[in-house]
Design a protein around this motif. Structure first.
Motif, PDB file in Angstrom:
ATOM      1  N   ASN A   1       0.817  -1.204   0.000  1.00  0.00           N
ATOM      2  CA  ASN A   1       0.000   0.000   0.000  1.00  0.00           C
ATOM      3  C   ASN A   1       0.856   1.261   0.000  1.00  0.00           C
ATOM      4  O   ASN A   1       0.474   2.295  -0.545  1.00  0.00           O
ATOM      5  N   GLU A   2       2.045   1.157   0.584  1.00  0.00           N
ATOM      6  CA  GLU A   2       2.933   2.320   0.687  1.00  0.00           C
ATOM      7  C   GLU A   2       3.590   2.662  -0.644  1.00  0.00           C
ATOM      8  O   GLU A   2       3.961   3.815  -0.882  1.00  0.00           O
ATOM      9  N   THR A   3       3.768   1.689  -1.521  1.00  0.00           N
ATOM     10  CA  THR A   3       4.460   1.936  -2.790  1.00  0.00           C
ATOM     11  C   THR A   3       3.498   2.059  -3.981  1.00  0.00           C
ATOM     12  O   THR A   3       3.945   2.207  -5.113  1.00  0.00           O
ATOM     13  N   ARG A   4       2.188   1.997  -3.754  1.00  0.00           N
ATOM     14  CA  ARG A   4       1.220   2.027  -4.844  1.00  0.00           C
ATOM     15  C   ARG A   4       1.363   3.305  -5.675  1.00  0.00           C
ATOM     16  O   ARG A   4       1.769   4.356  -5.157  1.00  0.00           O
ATOM     17  N   LEU A   5       0.998   3.211  -6.923  1.00  0.00           N
ATOM     18  CA  LEU A   5       1.097   4.356  -7.822  1.00  0.00           C
ATOM     19  C   LEU A   5      -0.047   5.346  -7.623  1.00  0.00           C
ATOM     20  O   LEU A   5       0.070   6.511  -8.008  1.00  0.00           O
ATOM     21  N   GLY A   6      -1.147   4.900  -7.038  1.00  0.00           N
ATOM     22  CA  GLY A   6      -2.346   5.724  -6.933  1.00  0.00           C
ATOM     23  C   GLY A   6      -3.200   5.549  -8.182  1.00  0.00           C
ATOM     24  O   GLY A   6      -2.709   5.127  -9.239  1.00  0.00           O
ATOM     25  N   ALA A   7      -4.473   5.880  -8.081  1.00  0.00           N
ATOM     26  CA  ALA A   7      -5.399   5.640  -9.194  1.00  0.00           C
ATOM     27  C   ALA A   7      -5.012   6.414 -10.442  1.00  0.00           C
ATOM     28  O   ALA A   7      -5.018   5.865 -11.548  1.00  0.00           O
ATOM     29  N   VAL A   8      -4.664   7.701 -10.298  1.00  0.00           N
ATOM     30  CA  VAL A   8      -4.296   8.488 -11.472  1.00  0.00           C
ATOM     31  C   VAL A   8      -2.965   7.998 -12.033  1.00  0.00           C
ATOM     32  O   VAL A   8      -2.774   7.920 -13.258  1.00  0.00           O
ATOM     33  N   GLY A   9      -2.046   7.616 -11.135  1.00  0.00           N
ATOM     34  CA  GLY A   9      -0.788   7.038 -11.585  1.00  0.00           C
ATOM     35  C   GLY A   9      -1.007   5.764 -12.375  1.00  0.00           C
ATOM     36  O   GLY A   9      -0.343   5.520 -13.394  1.00  0.00           O
ATOM     37  N   ASP A  10      -1.966   4.945 -11.936  1.00  0.00           N
ATOM     38  CA  ASP A  10      -2.253   3.705 -12.655  1.00  0.00           C
ATOM     39  C   ASP A  10      -2.946   3.966 -13.985  1.00  0.00           C
ATOM     40  O   ASP A  10      -2.766   3.206 -14.944  1.00  0.00           O
ATOM     41  N   ILE A  11      -3.754   5.016 -14.064  1.00  0.00           N
ATOM     42  CA  ILE A  11      -4.352   5.376 -15.355  1.00  0.00           C
ATOM     43  C   ILE A  11      -3.253   5.700 -16.362  1.00  0.00           C
ATOM     44  O   ILE A  11      -3.249   5.209 -17.493  1.00  0.00           O
ATOM     45  N   GLN A  12      -2.296   6.522 -15.946  1.00  0.00           N
ATOM     46  CA  GLN A  12      -1.193   6.876 -16.842  1.00  0.00           C
ATOM     47  C   GLN A  12      -0.365   5.646 -17.199  1.00  0.00           C
ATOM     48  O   GLN A  12       0.054   5.483 -18.352  1.00  0.00           O
ATOM     49  N   PHE A  13      -0.152   4.761 -16.229  1.00  0.00           N
ATOM     50  CA  PHE A  13       0.572   3.513 -16.478  1.00  0.00           C
ATOM     51  C   PHE A  13      -0.136   2.697 -17.560  1.00  0.00           C
ATOM     52  O   PHE A  13       0.492   2.184 -18.494  1.00  0.00           O
ATOM     53  N   ALA A  14      -1.468   2.591 -17.462  1.00  0.00           N
ATOM     54  CA  ALA A  14      -2.234   1.830 -18.447  1.00  0.00           C
ATOM     55  C   ALA A  14      -2.173   2.491 -19.821  1.00  0.00           C
ATOM     56  O   ALA A  14      -2.044   1.796 -20.847  1.00  0.00           O
ATOM     57  N   LEU A  15      -2.271   3.807 -19.869  1.00  0.00           N
ATOM     58  CA  LEU A  15      -2.192   4.503 -21.151  1.00  0.00           C
ATOM     59  C   LEU A  15      -0.868   4.232 -21.845  1.00  0.00           C
ATOM     60  O   LEU A  15      -0.814   4.001 -23.063  1.00  0.00           O
ATOM     61  N   GLU A  16       0.211   4.237 -21.059  1.00  0.00           N
ATOM     62  CA  GLU A  16       1.533   4.013 -21.636  1.00  0.00           C
ATOM     63  C   GLU A  16       1.743   2.556 -22.026  1.00  0.00           C
ATOM     64  O   GLU A  16       2.187   2.255 -23.145  1.00  0.00           O
ATOM     65  N   GLN A  17       1.433   1.645 -21.116  1.00  0.00           N
ATOM     66  CA  GLN A  17       1.664   0.232 -21.379  1.00  0.00           C
ATOM     67  C   GLN A  17       0.754  -0.304 -22.478  1.00  0.00           C
ATOM     68  O   GLN A  17       1.161  -1.162 -23.272  1.00  0.00           O
TER      69      GLN A  17
END
Length: 252
Positions: free
Chosen positions: A88-104
């Motif tokens: 939980n401490e290292t999570r990207l956060g919801a917006v971070g994960d959205i950007q991760f999905a867009l890139e990947q």
């Protein structure tokens, strides 16, 4: 149009249920919670691919789920994206994960973004119709009633007569309206680069409502008011209540 499903959280409030199983795969009425969301996504004819963002701890379980998914929803292609976090401490956060999905996923189309822990059974067709009619980014909201204590748990919006967002505050201490915004969003293709800009400016990467809060002064954001039930399953009580409802329903 593509769909991004956010399922990389650790759901610590639901421990021990979610210690070894992701919240989105908890059973409700004999099916995984995720299944009900995909039922609704599958009804949107424009969507052909679903990108599911998981943390590293649960990625294998989601891959196993995704292997069986085409038998249920043969029109859709599923991709499980492991964001590499393991706590939980290292999570990207919801917006971070959205950007991760867009890139990947190399996503460069209009996109539906949905949190995996919202349980609802109403159709998304009218939500998509609003998006198409106004031709702008669209968020989903509901009147909870003036003074509802639940408002402090949501992003809260104010709108004009046309439904355009004129104010949006994530988890306000003093809500200025009774319109709660749920974690279902439709963003235009030309909005996607702004998610990168939002993060590059050092804005909050966690709750997904922070991005439309930043966005609405820069671009028109429309709010679609829905009728029906949409439950954020974040507590044992909420989960148990939904399970009881489904067990007592004719389809449960």
């Amino acid at each position: 149009m593509k769909a991004i499903v956010l399922a990389a959280g650790y759901a610590m409030r639901l421990y021990p249920l979610t210690k070894d199983r992701p919240k989105a795969l908890l059973p409700i009425g004999g099916r995984a919670m995720m299944d009900y969301l995909i039922d609704q996504i599958a009804e949107i004819s424009e969507i052909d691919e679903v990108f599911l963002v998981s943390n590293h701890r649960f990625a294998a379980q989601f891959r196993q789920w995704a292997e069986a998914a085409p038998a249920v929803w043969p029109r859709l292609t599923f991709h499980v994206l492991d964001d590499g976090t393991d706590s939980n401490e290292t999570r990207l956060g919801a917006v971070g994960d959205i950007q991760f999905a867009l890139e990947q996923g190399k996503i460069d189309q209009d996109v539906l973004i949905a949190a995996s822990d919202n349980f609802f059974t109403f159709s998304l067709d009218e939500f998509v119709d609003t998006f198409r009619h106004f031709g702008c980014d669209t968020i989903l909201g509901k009147h909870l009633g003036e003074g509802s204590p639940d408002l402090k748990r949501f992003a809260v919006a104010q709108i004009d007569a046309s439904g355009r967002v004129t104010s949006l505050v994530e988890k306000p201490q003093q809500p200025q309206s009774d319109i709660a915004v749920y974690a279902l969003y439709l963003y235009r293709q030309d909005t996607l680069p702004l998610i990168r800009q939002y993060l590059a400016e050092g804005n909050n990467p966690d709750a997904p409502g922070h991005f439309p809060e930043w966005l609405y002064p820069r671009k028109r954001v429309q709010l679609h008011l829905f009728e029906g039930e949409c439950v954020d399953i974040g507590t044992h009580e909420a989960y148990q209540e939904i399970c009881k409802q489904m067990e007592s329903s004719p389809k449960g």
